[in-house]
Write a protein that holds these residues in place. Structure first.
Motif, PDB file in Angstrom:
ATOM      1  N   THR A 242      40.903  41.698  40.719  1.00 48.13           N
ATOM      2  CA  THR A 242      39.540  42.084  40.361  1.00 48.13           C
ATOM      3  C   THR A 242      39.503  43.129  39.254  1.00 48.13           C
ATOM      4  O   THR A 242      38.556  43.177  38.490  1.00 48.13           O
ATOM      5  CB  THR A 242      38.756  42.623  41.570  1.00 48.13           C
ATOM      6  OG1 THR A 242      39.478  43.694  42.147  1.00 48.13           O
ATOM      7  CG2 THR A 242      38.525  41.548  42.598  1.00 48.13           C
TER       8      THR A 242
ATOM      9  N   GLU B 271      40.672  39.048  44.467  1.00 47.08           N
ATOM     10  CA  GLU B 271      40.874  38.241  43.265  1.00 47.08           C
ATOM     11  C   GLU B 271      39.555  37.671  42.768  1.00 47.08           C
ATOM     12  O   GLU B 271      38.597  37.550  43.515  1.00 47.08           O
ATOM     13  CB  GLU B 271      41.849  37.103  43.547  1.00 47.08           C
ATOM     14  CG  GLU B 271      43.240  37.563  43.895  1.00 47.08           C
ATOM     15  CD  GLU B 271      44.188  36.408  44.142  1.00 47.08           C
ATOM     16  OE1 GLU B 271      43.725  35.306  44.477  1.00 47.08           O
ATOM     17  OE2 GLU B 271      45.405  36.615  44.006  1.00 47.08           O
ATOM     18  N   ARG B 272      39.568  37.321  41.499  1.00 50.38           N
ATOM     19  CA  ARG B 272      38.436  36.589  40.923  1.00 50.38           C
ATOM     20  C   ARG B 272      38.989  35.501  40.026  1.00 50.38           C
ATOM     21  O   ARG B 272      40.080  35.620  39.471  1.00 50.38           O
ATOM     22  CB  ARG B 272      37.491  37.511  40.167  1.00 50.38           C
ATOM     23  CG  ARG B 272      38.095  38.189  38.960  1.00 50.38           C
ATOM     24  CD  ARG B 272      37.037  39.000  38.249  1.00 50.38           C
ATOM     25  NE  ARG B 272      37.656  39.948  37.348  1.00 50.38           N
ATOM     26  CZ  ARG B 272      36.995  40.720  36.542  1.00 50.38           C
ATOM     27  NH1 ARG B 272      35.689  40.678  36.534  1.00 50.38           N
ATOM     28  NH2 ARG B 272      37.615  41.549  35.744  1.00 50.38           N
ATOM     29  N   SER B 273      38.239  34.445  39.870  1.00 51.99           N
ATOM     30  CA  SER B 273      38.680  33.306  39.085  1.00 51.99           C
ATOM     31  C   SER B 273      38.321  33.460  37.614  1.00 51.99           C
ATOM     32  O   SER B 273      37.271  33.995  37.277  1.00 51.99           O
ATOM     33  CB  SER B 273      38.029  32.026  39.604  1.00 51.99           C
ATOM     34  OG  SER B 273      38.431  31.773  40.917  1.00 51.99           O
TER      35      SER B 273
ATOM     36  N   ALA C 121      43.500  32.541  39.400  1.00 49.98           N
ATOM     37  CA  ALA C 121      43.165  33.728  40.178  1.00 49.98           C
ATOM     38  C   ALA C 121      43.715  34.966  39.483  1.00 49.98           C
ATOM     39  O   ALA C 121      44.850  34.971  39.014  1.00 49.98           O
ATOM     40  CB  ALA C 121      43.746  33.612  41.576  1.00 49.98           C
TER      41      ALA C 121
END
Length: 60
Positions: free
Chosen positions: A20, A8-10, A17
């Protein structure tokens, strides 16, 4: 056995979240694809109005 968790990325705007591979935030629809300056190719912050490297205005 522990289940696999997806990477995940923020979100730079709301902090949610996201996967990706996501191109847009699932909570606020902010683009997650890094932007770059059309004049000098410098990476831009998501809320930039001008390039910090060359000063060119950021075109939406």
């Amino acid at each position: 056995m522990t289940p696999a968790t997806r990477a995940e990325r923020s979100c730079p705007k709301c902090g949610a979240a996201n996967a990706t591979e996501a191109r847009f935030c699932s909570q606020c629809a902010t683009s997650l694809v890094p932007r770059s300056c059309a004049s000098c190719s410098q990476a831009l912050a998501h809320d930039a109005k001008f390039c910090g490297q060359c000063g060119a205005p950021v075109v939406a």
